[in-house]
Enzyme design. Structure first.
Site, PDB file in Angstrom:
ATOM      1  N   LYS A 208     -15.237  13.786 -32.331  1.00  0.00           N
ATOM      2  CA  LYS A 208     -15.732  14.793 -33.263  1.00  0.00           C
ATOM      3  C   LYS A 208     -14.983  14.784 -34.595  1.00  0.00           C
ATOM      4  CE  LYS A 208     -18.090  17.850 -30.163  1.00  0.00           C
ATOM      5  NZ  LYS A 208     -17.552  17.593 -28.816  1.00  0.00           N
TER       6      LYS A 208
ATOM      7  N   GLU B 138     -19.372  26.036 -35.563  1.00  0.00           N
ATOM      8  CA  GLU B 138     -19.533  26.574 -34.218  1.00  0.00           C
ATOM      9  C   GLU B 138     -18.797  25.641 -33.272  1.00  0.00           C
ATOM     10  OE1 GLU B 138     -21.671  24.420 -35.489  1.00  0.00           O
ATOM     11  OE2 GLU B 138     -21.561  22.976 -33.842  1.00  0.00           O
TER      12      GLU B 138
ATOM     13  N   SER C 143     -15.821   9.231 -24.965  1.00  0.00           N
ATOM     14  CA  SER C 143     -15.861  10.073 -26.169  1.00  0.00           C
ATOM     15  C   SER C 143     -14.635  10.954 -26.362  1.00  0.00           C
ATOM     16  CB  SER C 143     -17.118  10.928 -26.162  1.00  0.00           C
ATOM     17  OG  SER C 143     -17.221  11.660 -24.947  1.00  0.00           O
TER      18      SER C 143
HETATM   19  C1  LIG Z   1     -18.467  17.619 -27.781  1.00  0.00           C
HETATM   20  C2  LIG Z   1     -18.238  16.460 -26.931  1.00  0.00           C
HETATM   21  C3  LIG Z   1     -19.314  15.711 -26.418  1.00  0.00           C
HETATM   22  C4  LIG Z   1     -20.740  16.086 -26.614  1.00  0.00           C
HETATM   23  O1  LIG Z   1     -21.177  16.038 -27.944  1.00  0.00           O
HETATM   24  P1  LIG Z   1     -22.105  14.884 -28.486  1.00  0.00           P
HETATM   25  O2  LIG Z   1     -22.535  15.393 -29.806  1.00  0.00           O
HETATM   26  O3  LIG Z   1     -23.247  14.730 -27.531  1.00  0.00           O
HETATM   27  O4  LIG Z   1     -21.303  13.653 -28.584  1.00  0.00           O
HETATM   28  C5  LIG Z   1     -19.026  14.578 -25.694  1.00  0.00           C
HETATM   29  N1  LIG Z   1     -17.749  14.214 -25.428  1.00  0.00           N
HETATM   30  C6  LIG Z   1     -16.695  14.918 -25.892  1.00  0.00           C
HETATM   31  C7  LIG Z   1     -15.322  14.455 -25.553  1.00  0.00           C
HETATM   32  C8  LIG Z   1     -16.902  16.060 -26.650  1.00  0.00           C
HETATM   33  O5  LIG Z   1     -15.850  16.746 -27.086  1.00  0.00           O
END
Ligand SMILES: *Cc1c(COP(=O)(O)O)cnc(C)c1O
Length: 403
Positions: free
Chosen positions: A91, A113, A384
């Protein structure tokens, strides 16, 4: 499917996307579209952003070959290590980019948010970096589940705005942030945390997250000499997935697989807006949403706060309809098992969100042990984020699972 160049026309992705917003926000969205189009092509802006991504965020993140996981699955598996980015998730790529854009637009107040708290932390971090005022809207249920992130945001100088409406999670926090923006639009930029919302946000956030896939594609080619057979990412709002997929969309031989929150299973509560949703408008865009027969938005559920959202980015709805990407759901229980498996096999505690992507791999290998092992090529998974934020939730749930 339309060509890449056509897809972004007027902020539509096939029938999806668009702007379903109060009149008062249209000038701000127009301003944002123009500002991004100019900034993207401005070498000075690009240079400053690239410098921050390198020196502050820590890019490029590694592409790591997960040997022991691969051995278990009978395939070569590479993990794109967004968990190693500053603040522990992808993010930050979007937050730093949009905060820099806010400065360029002369807006010194930023609102955001947050669900899992990761986006809030990323935005609070970017605002501290650039000296911007920061207000983060967060549902009180999420504040409870993600208490360490609440403390982090406060330490970073952000003001927390607790949201008590509805299920007290991400959906309500987005609505509250939109209300703030309507009131303060002249001085304030709203940093949306995923590839959702009214145009130009889905394309803007994708452009800022495509660095994941651009890097990964190059790294994968350097490691293997060929493209991956499958690229896999979890899908909440869809930003890490679209950021990973985008570099591979024109590579027709590469299968793109998005993994949604199956929650308690598709018969129970879940967050699978692509697998089990219907067309509908949520937070300013037409996409695939969880809604009842009257079109009322339903509460989503996932063990992972980041996937606990009843909508999804419009570009994914188009990729699903066109067949270019495929979307599947994985349950809370399977995600938890994958969380534990990756910790023990690779020394990596993943966030519960990408644990869904790992779980899909484990499930598909179990379902077709022969086919998976003999299928050509290798897999690339977007990891992610890291799991520190989820420890309390995961430990409690693993206790239940083992009982
Ligand atoms: C917020 C988050 C997501 C989900 O958000 P996407 O916009 O779908 O990528 C996925 N993995 C992590 C580690 C997050 O913090």
């Amino acid at each position: 499917m339309a060509a890449v160049g056509e897809r972004a026309v007027e902020g539509r992705f096939g029938p999806y996307g668009g702007r379903y917003v109060p009149e008062v926000l249209v000038p701000a969205l127009d301003q944002l579209s123009v500002a991004w189009a100019e900034a993207r092509d401005d070498p000075e802006f690009r240079g400053r952003l690239d410098e921050l991504l390198r020196d502050f965020v820590g890019r490029p993140t590694p592409l790591y070959r997960a040997e022991r996981l691969g051995h278990l699955l009978g395939r070569r598996i590479y993990l794109k290590r967004e968990d190693l980015a500053h603040t522990g998730a992808h993010k930050i790529n979007n937050a730093v980019g949009q905060a820099l854009l806010a400065c360029r637009m002369g807006k010194r107040r930023v609102i955001a948010e947050t669900g899992a708290g990761q986006h809030g932390v990323a935005v609070a971090t970017a605002c501290a970096l650039l000296g911007l005022e920061c207000v983060v809207y967060m549902g009180v249920e999420d504040m409870r589940r993600q208490a360490p992130n609440v403390e982090r945001m406060r330490l970073l100088g952000a003001a927390l705005a607790p949201v008590e409406a509805g299920a007290q999670t991400l959906k309500e926090a987005v609505s509250a942030a939109i209300r703030d923006w309507v009131t303060n639009v002249r001085t304030t930029h709203y940093i949306i945390g995923s590839a959702v919302g009214p145009a130009p946000y889905p394309a803007l956030v994708r452009d800022l997250q495509r660095v994941i896939g651009d890097e990964a594609r190059e790294q994968a080619l350097a490691a293997e000499g060929t493209l991956p057979a499958r690229v896999i990412a979890c899908v909440g709002g869809g930003s890490n997935a679209i950021g990973t997929f985008y570099a591979f969309i024109e590579d027709r031989g590469v299968e793109l697989i998005g993994v949604e929150a199956g929650g308690e299973g598709l018969d129970g509560r879940h967050g699978a807006s692509l697998v089990a949703g219907r067309p509908g408008v949520l937070h300013g865009a037409l996409s695939s949403v969880l809604a009842d027969d009257q079109g009322q938005i339903l509460e989503a559920h996932s063990i992972s706060a980041g996937l606990d959202y009843p909508g999804v980015g419009p570009e994914h709805a188009q990729l699903r309809d066109s067949g270019r990407a495929r979307y599947e759901a994985v349950t809370d229980a399977d995600a938890l098992r994958a969380f534990r498996e990756l910790a023990r096999l690779e020394g990596i505690l993943p966030a519960l969100e990408p644990s869904h992507a790992i779980a899909w791999l484990l499930n598909s290998a179990e379902a077709s042990a022969q086919a998976a092992a003999s299928a050509e090529g290798y897999d690339l998974v977007c990891l992610s984020g890291r799991g520190d934020k989820d420890l309390a939730e995961a430990l409690a749930a693993l206790g239940d699972l083992d009982d």
